[in-house]
Design a protein around this motif. Structure first.
Motif, PDB file in Angstrom:
ATOM      1  N   ALA A 133       1.626   6.585  -6.985  1.00 19.30           N
ATOM      2  CA  ALA A 133       0.601   7.571  -7.326  1.00 19.30           C
ATOM      3  C   ALA A 133       1.109   8.996  -7.093  1.00 19.30           C
ATOM      4  N   ALA A 134       1.837   9.204  -5.998  1.00 17.68           N
ATOM      5  CA  ALA A 134       2.349  10.542  -5.693  1.00 17.68           C
ATOM      6  C   ALA A 134       3.400  10.999  -6.703  1.00 17.68           C
ATOM      7  N   THR A 135       4.330  10.107  -7.062  1.00 16.82           N
ATOM      8  CA  THR A 135       5.351  10.495  -8.031  1.00 16.82           C
ATOM      9  C   THR A 135       4.727  10.723  -9.405  1.00 16.82           C
ATOM     10  N   SER A 136       3.670  10.008  -9.719  1.00 21.40           N
ATOM     11  CA  SER A 136       2.967  10.242 -10.975  1.00 21.40           C
ATOM     12  C   SER A 136       2.289  11.607 -10.969  1.00 21.40           C
ATOM     13  N   ALA A 137       1.685  11.970  -9.855  1.00 23.24           N
ATOM     14  CA  ALA A 137       1.010  13.267  -9.753  1.00 23.24           C
ATOM     15  C   ALA A 137       1.998  14.430  -9.796  1.00 23.24           C
ATOM     16  N   VAL A 138       3.142  14.269  -9.152  1.00 21.62           N
ATOM     17  CA  VAL A 138       4.139  15.331  -9.092  1.00 21.62           C
ATOM     18  C   VAL A 138       4.927  15.421 -10.400  1.00 21.62           C
ATOM     19  N   GLY A 139       5.115  14.298 -11.066  1.00 26.05           N
ATOM     20  CA  GLY A 139       5.827  14.268 -12.332  1.00 26.05           C
ATOM     21  C   GLY A 139       7.325  14.096 -12.213  1.00 26.05           C
ATOM     22  N   THR A 140       7.781  13.700 -11.052  1.00 28.88           N
ATOM     23  CA  THR A 140       9.201  13.457 -10.865  1.00 28.88           C
ATOM     24  C   THR A 140       9.396  12.304  -9.892  1.00 28.88           C
ATOM     25  N   CYS A 141      10.481  11.591 -10.067  1.00 27.49           N
ATOM     26  CA  CYS A 141      10.811  10.484  -9.190  1.00 27.49           C
ATOM     27  C   CYS A 141      12.158  10.776  -8.532  1.00 27.49           C
ATOM     28  N   PRO A 142      12.223  10.813  -7.216  1.00 35.59           N
ATOM     29  CA  PRO A 142      13.482  11.104  -6.541  1.00 35.59           C
ATOM     30  C   PRO A 142      14.609  10.131  -6.905  1.00 35.59           C
ATOM     31  N   LEU A 143      14.288   8.904  -7.242  1.00 36.69           N
ATOM     32  CA  LEU A 143      15.321   7.945  -7.627  1.00 36.69           C
ATOM     33  C   LEU A 143      15.882   8.232  -9.021  1.00 36.69           C
ATOM     34  N   TYR A 144      15.151   8.950  -9.849  1.00 34.54           N
ATOM     35  CA  TYR A 144      15.639   9.302 -11.177  1.00 34.54           C
ATOM     36  C   TYR A 144      16.700  10.409 -11.110  1.00 34.54           C
ATOM     37  N   LEU A 145      16.574  11.318 -10.149  1.00 36.14           N
ATOM     38  CA  LEU A 145      17.437  12.494 -10.093  1.00 36.14           C
ATOM     39  C   LEU A 145      18.927  12.184  -9.982  1.00 36.14           C
ATOM     40  N   PRO A 146      19.391  11.336  -9.061  1.00 37.68           N
ATOM     41  CA  PRO A 146      20.835  11.089  -8.966  1.00 37.68           C
ATOM     42  C   PRO A 146      21.426  10.442 -10.214  1.00 37.68           C
ATOM     43  N   PHE A 147      20.605   9.709 -10.952  1.00 34.63           N
ATOM     44  CA  PHE A 147      21.089   9.009 -12.135  1.00 34.63           C
ATOM     45  C   PHE A 147      20.866   9.794 -13.419  1.00 34.63           C
ATOM     46  N   GLY A 148      20.171  10.925 -13.322  1.00 40.59           N
ATOM     47  CA  GLY A 148      19.923  11.756 -14.497  1.00 40.59           C
ATOM     48  C   GLY A 148      18.944  11.137 -15.480  1.00 40.59           C
ATOM     49  N   ILE A 149      18.058  10.288 -15.003  1.00 36.15           N
ATOM     50  CA  ILE A 149      17.095   9.626 -15.879  1.00 36.15           C
ATOM     51  C   ILE A 149      15.947  10.580 -16.166  1.00 36.15           C
ATOM     52  N   ARG A 150      15.589  10.692 -17.439  1.00 39.60           N
ATOM     53  CA  ARG A 150      14.430  11.480 -17.854  1.00 39.60           C
ATOM     54  C   ARG A 150      13.650  10.670 -18.869  1.00 39.60           C
ATOM     55  N   THR A 151      12.358  10.529 -18.654  1.00 40.49           N
ATOM     56  CA  THR A 151      11.514   9.851 -19.631  1.00 40.49           C
ATOM     57  C   THR A 151      10.620  10.853 -20.334  1.00 40.49           C
ATOM     58  N   LEU A 152      10.908  12.134 -20.171  1.00 42.60           N
ATOM     59  CA  LEU A 152      10.077  13.195 -20.719  1.00 42.60           C
ATOM     60  C   LEU A 152      10.343  13.449 -22.188  1.00 42.60           C
ATOM     61  N   GLY A 153      11.499  13.113 -22.675  1.00 46.22           N
ATOM     62  CA  GLY A 153      11.823  13.373 -24.071  1.00 46.22           C
ATOM     63  C   GLY A 153      12.592  14.674 -24.203  1.00 46.22           C
ATOM     64  N   ARG A 154      12.903  15.036 -25.419  1.00 44.69           N
ATOM     65  CA  ARG A 154      13.675  16.253 -25.673  1.00 44.69           C
ATOM     66  C   ARG A 154      12.837  17.498 -25.499  1.00 44.69           C
ATOM     67  N   ALA A 155      13.464  18.556 -25.035  1.00 46.35           N
ATOM     68  CA  ALA A 155      12.855  19.887 -24.900  1.00 46.35           C
ATOM     69  C   ALA A 155      11.596  19.873 -24.051  1.00 46.35           C
ATOM     70  N   GLY A 156      11.528  18.963 -23.075  1.00 44.65           N
ATOM     71  CA  GLY A 156      10.406  18.954 -22.154  1.00 44.65           C
ATOM     72  C   GLY A 156       9.131  18.375 -22.722  1.00 44.65           C
ATOM     73  N   ARG A 157       9.191  17.789 -23.903  1.00 43.46           N
ATOM     74  CA  ARG A 157       8.006  17.187 -24.506  1.00 43.46           C
ATOM     75  C   ARG A 157       7.949  15.719 -24.184  1.00 43.46           C
TER      76      ARG A 157
ATOM     77  N   TYR B 246       0.834  -1.203   0.000  1.00 44.12           N
ATOM     78  CA  TYR B 246       0.000   0.000   0.000  1.00 44.12           C
ATOM     79  C   TYR B 246       0.869   1.254   0.000  1.00 44.12           C
ATOM     80  N   ALA B 247       1.943   1.226   0.781  1.00 41.94           N
ATOM     81  CA  ALA B 247       2.853   2.379   0.821  1.00 41.94           C
ATOM     82  C   ALA B 247       3.523   2.582  -0.546  1.00 41.94           C
ATOM     83  N   LEU B 248       3.957   1.502  -1.182  1.00 42.46           N
ATOM     84  CA  LEU B 248       4.566   1.612  -2.509  1.00 42.46           C
ATOM     85  C   LEU B 248       3.557   2.118  -3.544  1.00 42.46           C
ATOM     86  N   ALA B 249       2.311   1.677  -3.438  1.00 41.41           N
ATOM     87  CA  ALA B 249       1.269   2.163  -4.346  1.00 41.41           C
ATOM     88  C   ALA B 249       1.058   3.665  -4.151  1.00 41.41           C
ATOM     89  N   ALA B 250       1.085   4.124  -2.902  1.00 41.83           N
ATOM     90  CA  ALA B 250       0.937   5.554  -2.629  1.00 41.83           C
ATOM     91  C   ALA B 250       2.109   6.346  -3.200  1.00 41.83           C
TER      92      ALA B 250
END
Length: 83
Positions: free
Chosen positions: A46-70, A39-43
């Motif tokens: 849902a929260a990272t989806s709503a915010v649009g960022t994942c704290p685990l992505y930041l240190p590794f520089g992972i972006r799934t947004l595409g080029r130029a923010g699209r 339940y905690a992982l599901a929350a």
């Protein structure tokens, strides 16, 4: 905080992973220790989806947004190349 998640990543987290974790928690028993973790992982999903960022992505520089923010699935303007 900058967005680093694309539309597909956000949708998968919100509509696939979070519900699967909730259903798995219910199957295991609503108040068991493992189901509470699910339940905690599901929350978190849902929260990272709503915010649009994942704290685990930041240190590794992972972006799934595409080029130029699209989003990678967003249509391109006429004459614009996608590399």
């Amino acid at each position: 905080m900058k967005l680093n998640m694309g539309r597909a990543d956000r949708s998968i987290r919100l509509f696939v992973i979070a519900p699967v974790l909730v259903v798995a928690g219910i199957i295991l028993g609503p108040l068991s220790a493992l189901s509470l973790i699910f339940y905690a992982l599901a929350a978190v999903m849902a929260a990272t989806s709503a915010v649009g960022t994942c704290p685990l992505y930041l240190p590794f520089g992972i972006r799934t947004l595409g080029r130029a923010g699209r989003s990678p699935s967003a249509p391109t303007a006429a004459g614009e190349s996608r590399r």
